[in-house]
Design a protein around this motif. Structure first.
Motif, PDB file in Angstrom:
ATOM      1  N   VAL A 164       0.833  -1.206   0.000  1.00  0.00           N
ATOM      2  CA  VAL A 164       0.000   0.000   0.000  1.00  0.00           C
ATOM      3  C   VAL A 164       0.868   1.256   0.000  1.00  0.00           C
ATOM      4  O   VAL A 164       0.530   2.266  -0.655  1.00  0.00           O
ATOM      5  CB  VAL A 164      -0.999  -0.011   1.179  1.00  0.00           C
ATOM      6  N   LEU A 165       2.012   1.231   0.671  1.00  0.00           N
ATOM      7  CA  LEU A 165       2.879   2.404   0.674  1.00  0.00           C
ATOM      8  C   LEU A 165       3.600   2.572  -0.662  1.00  0.00           C
ATOM      9  O   LEU A 165       3.879   3.697  -1.090  1.00  0.00           O
ATOM     10  CB  LEU A 165       3.876   2.325   1.835  1.00  0.00           C
ATOM     11  N   ALA A 166       3.893   1.448  -1.328  1.00  0.00           N
ATOM     12  CA  ALA A 166       4.449   1.539  -2.680  1.00  0.00           C
ATOM     13  C   ALA A 166       3.423   2.177  -3.617  1.00  0.00           C
ATOM     14  O   ALA A 166       3.766   2.983  -4.492  1.00  0.00           O
ATOM     15  CB  ALA A 166       4.855   0.156  -3.184  1.00  0.00           C
ATOM     16  N   LEU A 167       2.146   1.826  -3.418  1.00  0.00           N
ATOM     17  CA  LEU A 167       1.076   2.433  -4.206  1.00  0.00           C
ATOM     18  C   LEU A 167       0.994   3.930  -3.925  1.00  0.00           C
ATOM     19  O   LEU A 167       0.866   4.743  -4.852  1.00  0.00           O
ATOM     20  CB  LEU A 167      -0.256   1.755  -3.885  1.00  0.00           C
ATOM     21  N   SER A 173       3.921  10.360  -7.248  1.00  0.00           N
ATOM     22  CA  SER A 173       4.671  10.726  -8.456  1.00  0.00           C
ATOM     23  C   SER A 173       3.735  10.983  -9.630  1.00  0.00           C
ATOM     24  O   SER A 173       3.946  11.913 -10.418  1.00  0.00           O
ATOM     25  CB  SER A 173       5.667   9.611  -8.815  1.00  0.00           C
ATOM     26  N   SER A 174       2.692  10.176  -9.752  1.00  0.00           N
ATOM     27  CA  SER A 174       1.744  10.337 -10.853  1.00  0.00           C
ATOM     28  C   SER A 174       1.001  11.663 -10.766  1.00  0.00           C
ATOM     29  O   SER A 174       0.746  12.311 -11.787  1.00  0.00           O
ATOM     30  CB  SER A 174       0.738   9.180 -10.860  1.00  0.00           C
ATOM     31  N   LEU A 189      -6.403   4.818  -4.495  1.00  0.00           N
ATOM     32  CA  LEU A 189      -5.906   4.307  -3.213  1.00  0.00           C
ATOM     33  C   LEU A 189      -7.051   3.734  -2.387  1.00  0.00           C
ATOM     34  O   LEU A 189      -6.923   2.652  -1.783  1.00  0.00           O
ATOM     35  CB  LEU A 189      -5.205   5.430  -2.453  1.00  0.00           C
ATOM     36  N   THR A 190      -8.179   4.433  -2.379  1.00  0.00           N
ATOM     37  CA  THR A 190      -9.345   3.974  -1.622  1.00  0.00           C
ATOM     38  C   THR A 190      -9.857   2.642  -2.162  1.00  0.00           C
ATOM     39  O   THR A 190     -10.257   1.757  -1.390  1.00  0.00           O
ATOM     40  CB  THR A 190     -10.457   5.034  -1.667  1.00  0.00           C
TER      41      THR A 190
END
Length: 201
Positions: A164-167, A173-174, A189-190
């Protein structure tokens, strides 16, 4: 009677000037002289609080950590009481996505620090300390949600926290690159949290 100097406020003023420089021009541009000009103080004063550039960068990272903690606390509080593992995850993690000027500045400055560590690896351990502490905190809340029956028993909390933190990092960045709006990134994310934890609270 002379005005009493608040040393923490001075340090914060200088660190915030570095954050602004990092967000607009990168940390390589944050010379002591540039920082003094941005903060509106003398070079001597910057050198009084931060004797070296490395010490200044460490102070800025600590300042960023405090800013992120404040955003996380506000994000969790916005969901109302009581604070549970689920409300923490749904409140804290979206707060890390750039959705306004403040969060964009924080994300840019934090990424500037990371970029600098690629050529100055001696600065990396400090950044990793904050990153690992956040991973451990998220893993703890996922584990507690798992114990409450809200996360599948087969999930490894540390692995889930890492994913989840990588996401979050990728979405930051996106957003900064213009691929997504902040609200779109939060929705993505949600959606991931919904799959991990269950229906949105």
């Amino acid at each position: 009677m002379p005005k009493r100097v608040d040393h923490e406020e001075r340090r914060s003023q200088i660190a915030e000037a570095v954050v602004r420089i990092a967000a607009s021009r990168g940390l390589e541009a944050a010379s002591m002289r540039e920082v003094a000009a941005e903060a509106g103080v003398s070079l001597r004063l910057v050198q009084y609080y931060f004797h070296t550039k490395e010490e200044l960068l460490r102070g800025v990272l600590k300042h960023l950590g405090g800013l992120i903690a404040q955003r996380v606390a506000r994000g969790v509080a916005a969901l109302g009481e009581p604070v549970t593992p689920r409300t923490f995850l749904y409140g804290a993690l979206p707060a890390l996505i750039p959705t306004d000027d403040e969060s964009r500045r924080i994300a840019l400055a934090y990424q500037a620090h990371y970029t600098l560590t690629l050529t100055r690896p001696e600065l990396a351990p400090d950044g990793l300390t904050y990153a690992n502490a956040l991973r451990d905190l998220v893993a703890r809340h996922i584990r507690e949600a798992q114990e409450a029956g809200q996360v599948a028993q087969g999930e490894d909390p540390r692995v889930a926290a890492g994913i989840v933190l990588a996401l979050v990092t990728g979405l930051q960045s996106s957003v900064l690159a213009g691929q997504y709006e902040g609200t779109e990134a939060v929705a993505l994310l949600t959606a991931h949290l919904d799959r991990l934890i269950g229906a949105r609270p």
